[in-house]
Motif scaffolding. Structure first.
Motif, mmCIF file in Angstrom:
data_model
loop_
_atom_site.group_PDB
_atom_site.id
_atom_site.type_symbol
_atom_site.label_atom_id
_atom_site.label_comp_id
_atom_site.label_asym_id
_atom_site.label_seq_id
_atom_site.Cartn_x
_atom_site.Cartn_y
_atom_site.Cartn_z
ATOM 1 N N ILE A 15 0.855 -1.180 0.000
ATOM 2 C CA ILE A 15 0.000 0.000 0.000
ATOM 3 C C ILE A 15 0.893 1.232 0.000
ATOM 4 C CG2 ILE A 15 -1.771 1.278 1.267
ATOM 5 C CD1 ILE A 15 -2.678 -1.488 2.394
ATOM 6 N N ASP A 16 0.794 2.002 -1.070
ATOM 7 C CA ASP A 16 1.571 3.237 -1.209
ATOM 8 C C ASP A 16 0.619 4.418 -1.161
ATOM 9 O OD1 ASP A 16 3.238 1.025 -2.807
ATOM 10 O OD2 ASP A 16 4.630 2.629 -2.221
ATOM 11 N N MET A 17 0.859 5.321 -0.240
ATOM 12 C CA MET A 17 -0.039 6.474 -0.093
ATOM 13 C C MET A 17 0.753 7.641 0.486
ATOM 14 S SD MET A 17 -2.228 4.944 3.117
ATOM 15 C CE MET A 17 -1.533 4.946 4.789
ATOM 16 N N HIS A 18 0.114 8.815 0.522
ATOM 17 C CA HIS A 18 0.832 10.000 0.984
ATOM 18 C C HIS A 18 0.956 10.037 2.510
ATOM 19 C CE1 HIS A 18 0.076 11.869 -3.102
ATOM 20 N NE2 HIS A 18 1.358 12.026 -2.908
ATOM 21 N N GLN A 19 1.992 10.735 2.945
ATOM 22 C CA GLN A 19 2.339 10.889 4.357
ATOM 23 C C GLN A 19 1.162 11.384 5.199
ATOM 24 O OE1 GLN A 19 5.653 10.332 5.455
ATOM 25 N NE2 GLN A 19 4.856 10.566 7.533
ATOM 26 N N HIS A 20 0.326 12.212 4.618
ATOM 27 C CA HIS A 20 -0.756 12.804 5.428
ATOM 28 C C HIS A 20 -1.741 11.744 5.923
ATOM 29 C CE1 HIS A 20 -4.108 12.589 2.513
ATOM 30 N NE2 HIS A 20 -3.170 12.717 1.600
ATOM 31 N N LEU A 21 -1.653 10.531 5.368
ATOM 32 C CA LEU A 21 -2.527 9.445 5.820
ATOM 33 C C LEU A 21 -1.873 8.576 6.897
ATOM 34 C CD1 LEU A 21 -4.087 8.375 2.396
ATOM 35 C CD2 LEU A 21 -5.284 9.464 4.310
ATOM 36 N N ALA A 22 -0.720 9.010 7.403
ATOM 37 C CA ALA A 22 0.028 8.187 8.360
ATOM 38 C C ALA A 22 -0.847 7.731 9.526
ATOM 39 C CB ALA A 22 1.246 8.959 8.882
ATOM 40 N N ASP A 23 -1.631 8.632 10.057
ATOM 41 C CA ASP A 23 -2.426 8.282 11.234
ATOM 42 C C ASP A 23 -3.561 7.314 10.906
ATOM 43 O OD1 ASP A 23 -0.838 9.897 12.687
ATOM 44 O OD2 ASP A 23 -2.244 11.572 12.816
ATOM 45 N N LYS A 24 -3.849 7.171 9.613
ATOM 46 C CA LYS A 24 -4.919 6.249 9.226
ATOM 47 C C LYS A 24 -4.372 4.875 8.824
ATOM 48 C CE LYS A 24 -8.787 7.701 7.854
ATOM 49 N NZ LYS A 24 -9.999 8.228 7.181
ATOM 50 N N ARG A 25 -3.072 4.670 8.994
ATOM 51 C CA ARG A 25 -2.494 3.394 8.563
ATOM 52 C C ARG A 25 -3.220 2.194 9.152
ATOM 53 N NH1 ARG A 25 3.822 3.653 9.439
ATOM 54 N NH2 ARG A 25 2.926 5.198 10.861
ATOM 55 N N ALA A 26 -3.456 2.233 10.463
ATOM 56 C CA ALA A 26 -4.052 1.063 11.121
ATOM 57 C C ALA A 26 -5.471 0.797 10.605
ATOM 58 C CB ALA A 26 -4.061 1.252 12.640
ATOM 59 N N VAL A 27 -6.254 1.846 10.425
ATOM 60 C CA VAL A 27 -7.627 1.608 9.946
ATOM 61 C C VAL A 27 -7.621 1.212 8.469
ATOM 62 C CG1 VAL A 27 -8.781 3.025 11.680
ATOM 63 C CG2 VAL A 27 -8.088 4.080 9.538
ATOM 64 N N ILE A 28 -6.695 1.779 7.690
ATOM 65 C CA ILE A 28 -6.610 1.385 6.279
ATOM 66 C C ILE A 28 -6.137 -0.061 6.177
ATOM 67 C CG2 ILE A 28 -5.281 1.808 4.156
ATOM 68 C CD1 ILE A 28 -5.579 4.821 4.746
ATOM 69 N N SER A 29 -5.182 -0.417 7.003
ATOM 70 C CA SER A 29 -4.711 -1.809 7.038
ATOM 71 C C SER A 29 -5.867 -2.763 7.318
ATOM 72 C CB SER A 29 -3.639 -1.955 8.128
ATOM 73 O OG SER A 29 -3.395 -3.314 8.418
ATOM 74 N N ALA A 30 -6.633 -2.457 8.341
ATOM 75 C CA ALA A 30 -7.740 -3.342 8.720
ATOM 76 C C ALA A 30 -8.813 -3.376 7.633
ATOM 77 C CB ALA A 30 -8.329 -2.891 10.053
ATOM 78 N N ALA A 31 -9.070 -2.222 7.014
ATOM 79 C CA ALA A 31 -10.105 -2.156 5.978
ATOM 80 C C ALA A 31 -9.707 -2.988 4.756
ATOM 81 C CB ALA A 31 -10.345 -0.700 5.576
ATOM 82 N N VAL A 32 -8.468 -2.832 4.322
ATOM 83 C CA VAL A 32 -8.013 -3.606 3.158
ATOM 84 C C VAL A 32 -8.087 -5.095 3.487
ATOM 85 C CG1 VAL A 32 -5.991 -4.162 1.752
ATOM 86 C CG2 VAL A 32 -6.578 -1.772 2.193
ATOM 87 N N HIS A 33 -7.681 -5.441 4.685
ATOM 88 C CA HIS A 33 -7.687 -6.857 5.048
ATOM 89 C C HIS A 33 -9.117 -7.413 5.106
ATOM 90 C CE1 HIS A 33 -5.846 -10.508 6.267
ATOM 91 N NE2 HIS A 33 -6.503 -10.573 7.403
ATOM 92 N N ARG A 34 -10.033 -6.646 5.674
ATOM 93 C CA ARG A 34 -11.429 -7.111 5.669
ATOM 94 C C ARG A 34 -11.919 -7.338 4.241
ATOM 95 N NH1 ARG A 34 -12.090 -3.022 9.614
ATOM 96 N NH2 ARG A 34 -13.060 -1.661 8.067
ATOM 97 N N GLY A 35 -11.540 -6.465 3.326
ATOM 98 C CA GLY A 35 -11.938 -6.630 1.927
ATOM 99 C C GLY A 35 -11.395 -7.911 1.329
ATOM 100 N N LEU A 36 -10.145 -8.239 1.639
ATOM 101 C CA LEU A 36 -9.555 -9.466 1.105
ATOM 102 C C LEU A 36 -10.211 -10.705 1.722
ATOM 103 C CD1 LEU A 36 -7.177 -7.533 0.073
ATOM 104 C CD2 LEU A 36 -5.760 -9.571 0.304
ATOM 105 N N VAL A 37 -10.418 -10.648 3.012
ATOM 106 C CA VAL A 37 -11.024 -11.803 3.682
ATOM 107 C C VAL A 37 -12.432 -12.040 3.136
ATOM 108 C CG1 VAL A 37 -11.897 -12.637 5.913
ATOM 109 C CG2 VAL A 37 -9.620 -11.607 5.763
#
Lengths: 127, 127, 127
Positions: free
Chosen positions: A6-28
């Motif tokens: 996952i490549d994204m801009h620095q301003h999303l740093a604080d959302k890493r954990a929620v983005i991680s979980a969201a992407v994973h839920r989508g894959l599962v």
């Protein structure tokens, strides 16, 4: 054993954990994957690193979140598209704009993965 | 002409050179590659960038070293698995825990590579 | 919808924009791509991150610019090689040494891409 980059801009740093979980839920959900099959590599980028069309192919982008997924050749086109839609829906639920997401899969085969099992580790250590 | 991407945590920065050499020895041994066919991209990550299961599929992980290898479709399953095992053995010899290593190969074809030869450079410069 | 990853050393930071444009011109010219089909991920590296042979396979390298291109399986070997040559010519025109460029393509299929269209975004938001 998908490996997700996952490549994204620095301003999303604080959302890493929620983005991680969201992407994973989508894959599962989309691929019927085990929940503990989780491997992701995030990369935060400075302005100038991520170059993207704001409109191609039929989008209205004001930022970009690249999601590249390496997975074994086990899923048909419909499953992969369903997974893509699931990932985007989960990201939208976390406040990411749908059009800003670009997902690309690449496929390999079972023997292209190598994850030493507990046994392997012991074999090596006991040599 | 394998291209190897190694993603690991910042705390391993000082081990980059030995990890580089270990991975390369594994490829040379496992695939019968020329020793001077060496192309690696390291990336050191801050905490939060690398997301991984500590147990899947049958591991006891306390850190992760992702090794992704792009290589031409020249090797069979047994060769690729032997290469994976060789890479892990070399990394273990340098103090990396076997279970912490995850290797994934992707394949392409000869014409997917383009490395300008000395001749090409001269042709371009003389245009 | 090629996705291009460019890994190069930090000292080229100021050339990112011209390198971006040069690589894109090469893809547009070599593959007959739409000009607005532009997706690139740059990564600038510190010394020690990029490990490369200075000579393999027949080169005289003093630095390296990795260009990895994920693209749909639509192009034959001749097209991909022509694209590689076009990318290098464009980079040389911007002052990059030909031998320092290494290009590797990987291929996927149409259904491996998922870019939500404007419609998708509206569908999700109206759920």
């Amino acid at each position: 054993m998908p490996l997700v980059r996952i490549d994204m801009h620095q301003h999303l740093a604080d959302k890493r954990a929620v983005i991680s979980a969201a992407v994973h839920r989508g894959l599962v959900a989309g691929l019927g994957m085990p929940e503990d099959d989780l491997f992701q590599i995030f990369r935060l980028h400075e302005p100038g690193d991520l170059v993207y069309s704001t409109t191609f192919p039929d989008a209205d982008r004001d930022d970009i979140v690249f999601v590249q997924i390496l997975l074994a050749r086990l899923y048909d086109a419909a499953q992969k598209q369903a997974m893509g839609a699931a990932v985007v829906r989960e990201l939208v639920a976390e406040g990411v704009k749908a059009d800003n997401v670009l997902i690309a899969c690449t496929e390999n085969e079972g023997p292209d993965w190598f994850a030493p099992s507990r046994d392997f580790g012991q074999q090596v250590l006991s040599r």
